[in-house]
Design an enzyme around this catalytic site. Structure first.
Site, short mmCIF file in Angstrom:
data_model
loop_
_atom_site.label_atom_id
_atom_site.label_comp_id
_atom_site.label_asym_id
_atom_site.label_seq_id
_atom_site.Cartn_x
_atom_site.Cartn_y
_atom_site.Cartn_z
N GLU A 32 0.82 -1.22 0.00
CA GLU A 32 0.00 0.00 0.00
C GLU A 32 0.85 1.28 0.00
O GLU A 32 2.06 1.23 0.28
CB GLU A 32 -0.93 0.01 1.21
CG GLU A 32 -0.21 0.02 2.54
CD GLU A 32 -1.05 0.60 3.68
OE1 GLU A 32 -1.52 1.74 3.57
OE2 GLU A 32 -1.21 -0.11 4.70
N LYS A 94 -5.43 10.93 1.04
CA LYS A 94 -5.62 9.55 1.51
C LYS A 94 -6.87 9.01 0.82
O LYS A 94 -7.94 9.59 0.94
CB LYS A 94 -5.78 9.56 3.02
CG LYS A 94 -6.05 8.23 3.66
CD LYS A 94 -6.04 8.39 5.18
CE LYS A 94 -6.77 7.27 5.88
NZ LYS A 94 -6.88 7.52 7.32
N VAL A 114 -5.45 0.33 3.04
CA VAL A 114 -5.63 -1.12 2.92
C VAL A 114 -6.83 -1.39 2.00
O VAL A 114 -6.78 -2.25 1.11
CB VAL A 114 -5.82 -1.76 4.31
CG1 VAL A 114 -6.33 -3.20 4.19
CG2 VAL A 114 -4.51 -1.72 5.10
N ASP A 146 -16.89 5.41 14.35
CA ASP A 146 -15.65 5.41 13.56
C ASP A 146 -15.14 3.97 13.40
O ASP A 146 -14.47 3.43 14.29
CB ASP A 146 -14.59 6.30 14.21
CG ASP A 146 -13.39 6.50 13.30
OD1 ASP A 146 -13.33 5.88 12.22
OD2 ASP A 146 -12.49 7.28 13.68
N SER A 148 -13.19 1.64 10.49
CA SER A 148 -12.46 1.76 9.22
C SER A 148 -13.13 0.97 8.10
O SER A 148 -13.61 -0.15 8.31
CB SER A 148 -11.03 1.25 9.42
OG SER A 148 -10.36 1.25 8.18
N ALA A 149 -13.10 1.57 6.92
CA ALA A 149 -13.61 0.88 5.72
C ALA A 149 -12.79 -0.38 5.42
O ALA A 149 -13.24 -1.25 4.67
CB ALA A 149 -13.56 1.83 4.52
N ASP A 150 -11.60 -0.49 6.01
CA ASP A 150 -10.77 -1.70 5.80
C ASP A 150 -11.54 -2.97 6.17
O ASP A 150 -11.37 -4.02 5.54
CB ASP A 150 -9.49 -1.65 6.65
CG ASP A 150 -8.52 -0.57 6.20
OD1 ASP A 150 -8.77 0.07 5.16
OD2 ASP A 150 -7.52 -0.35 6.93
N LYS A 167 -3.22 -1.87 16.16
CA LYS A 167 -2.69 -1.10 17.28
C LYS A 167 -3.77 -0.88 18.32
O LYS A 167 -4.95 -0.84 17.99
CB LYS A 167 -2.35 0.31 16.79
CG LYS A 167 -1.18 0.40 15.92
CD LYS A 167 -0.78 1.87 15.85
CE LYS A 167 0.46 2.01 15.02
NZ LYS A 167 0.18 1.75 13.62
N1 PSU Z 1 -2.55 1.57 10.77
C1 PSU Z 1 -1.22 1.58 10.85
N2 PSU Z 1 -0.50 2.15 9.85
C2 PSU Z 1 -1.11 2.70 8.74
C3 PSU Z 1 -2.53 2.66 8.67
C4 PSU Z 1 -3.20 2.09 9.70
O1 PSU Z 1 -0.66 1.08 11.79
O2 PSU Z 1 -0.42 3.22 7.86
C5 PSU Z 1 -3.21 3.21 7.45
C6 PSU Z 1 -3.57 2.08 6.46
O3 PSU Z 1 -3.45 2.57 5.15
C7 PSU Z 1 -5.02 1.81 6.78
C8 PSU Z 1 -5.51 3.19 7.10
O4 PSU Z 1 -5.75 1.22 5.71
O5 PSU Z 1 -4.45 3.81 7.82
C9 PSU Z 1 -6.79 3.18 7.91
O6 PSU Z 1 -7.29 4.47 8.01
P1 PSU Z 1 -8.70 4.72 8.70
O7 PSU Z 1 -8.51 4.33 10.12
O8 PSU Z 1 -8.97 6.17 8.50
O9 PSU Z 1 -9.66 3.82 7.99
MN MN Z 2 -12.25 6.38 10.35
#
Ligand code: PSU
Ligand code: MN
Length: 313
Positions: A32, A94, A114, A146, A148-150, A167
């Protein structure tokens, strides 16, 4: 109007090397770009991204760093493109699933999370993707929503994601519950415990421990054969010599979360803010751990991709 696959070519650019590897059944590992532009400071981000590619090659696989470059999902970025993404850092938007159509329509650049890395990898025909950590259910999500879309992407897109767990900026327990609801298997690489990124210990169990690359590859292939859509998560603990002290890192994560709330940071800015803050609070020690766990995941990714390619022979 031409058919969808012809039109897709306007928005999906697969490098010649990656295309050739896929055609000849060689192992390919997706990578990524949010980790480059938003996850680490320049120039360590570029140095790390290039080392990750080298590690994958040393293990006999072809790396495919993915980003949106001038309105195209680019699968197999060049060294120059990686340097550009690293240097521009936070100025590269992003890009998650909801951002993708707009950035492509406007001919813009984007750092793939991701989620969008999985989307582009699947479109290109890549099944294995190695990274550091995934997004998940944030602490307090019962109020903020909140999530994540992941997690939704893992539920629908057929890619095996190799990471070092999530984390504790996230609610690890709720993240595992969400993945269970969505039918996403969470595997532990030679461990029963879900790793927590900087540490091997989280207090949570993975769904299944796997001990060989073949075992992971077969389970993934069978998931596809059975028409069970979506991906899998293979969690790989940080090597113990690089793991951080649990209390030390958790105290810093708590301080970063408190500051994030006080500053009123919201939405897609939350995760990059926390990553940066933790790096600053730990005087760079967490960055070193982060880099080492990504290297470790890249090596495992190459081995799992090789096992997957062998299954297709
Ligand atoms: N967690 C990490 N390192 C990262 C990310 C998450 O430890 O770099 C990044 C990844 O690209 C992940 C994104 O897909 O943050 C998730 O963002 P959000 O929580 O806004 O969905
Ligand atoms: Mn988010």
């Amino acid at each position: 109007m031409s058919n969808r696959y012809d039109r897709l070519k306007n928005y999906l650019a697969v490098s010649e090397e990656v295309q050739k590897a896929l055609e000849s059944g060689k192992p390919v590992v997706a990578l990524e770009s949010t980790i480059i532009s938003h996850g680490m400071p320049y120039p360590r981000n570029v140095e790390t991204a290039l080392n990750v590619e080298r590690i994958i090659r040393d293990h006999g696989a072809v790396p495919a760093t993915i980003a949106i470059i001038k309105g195209k999902m680019t699968v197999g970025c060049t060294k120059e493109q990686i340097e550009y993404l690293g240097k521009r850092g936070l100025d590269v938007p992003k890009a998650s699933r909801r951002d993708l159509p707009i950035l492509l329509a406007r001919g813009e650049d984007g750092a793939t999370t991701v989620t969008t890395t999985m989307i582009a990898a699947a479109l290109a025909g890549i099944h294995v993707f190695a990274t550091g950590g995934i997004g998940g259910v944030h602490r307090g999500a019962e109020v903020t929503m909140d999530i994540s879309a992941d997690l939704e992407e893992l539920a629908q897109t057929p890619v095996m994601v190799i990471c070092a767990g999530c984390k504790s900026i996230l609610d690890i327990g709720l993240t595992l519950e969400y993945l269970e609801t969505k039918g996403v298997p969470v595997l532990g690489w030679q461990t029963e415990e879900m790793p927590a990124f900087y540490t091997t210990h989280s207090g949570f169990k993975v769904d299944y421990r796997v001990d060989t690359e073949e075992e992971a590859a077969r389970a993934f292939a069978i998931k596809q054969v059975c028409g069970l859509k979506g991906g899998m998560l293979l969690t790989n603990p940080i090597p113990s010599e690089y793991a951080m002290d649990l209390d030390y890192i958790n105290a810093n994560i708590d301080a970063a979360l408190k500051e994030c709330e006080e500053l009123g940071i919201k939405g897609k800015k939350i995760t990059p803010f926390l990553l940066d803050k933790i790096q600053k609070l730990t005087g760079g020690a967490s960055l070193e751990a982060n880099i080492q766990l990504v290297y470790n995941n890249a090596a495992l990714g190459a081995r799992v991709a090789a096992a997957m390619a062998a299954l297709c022979d």
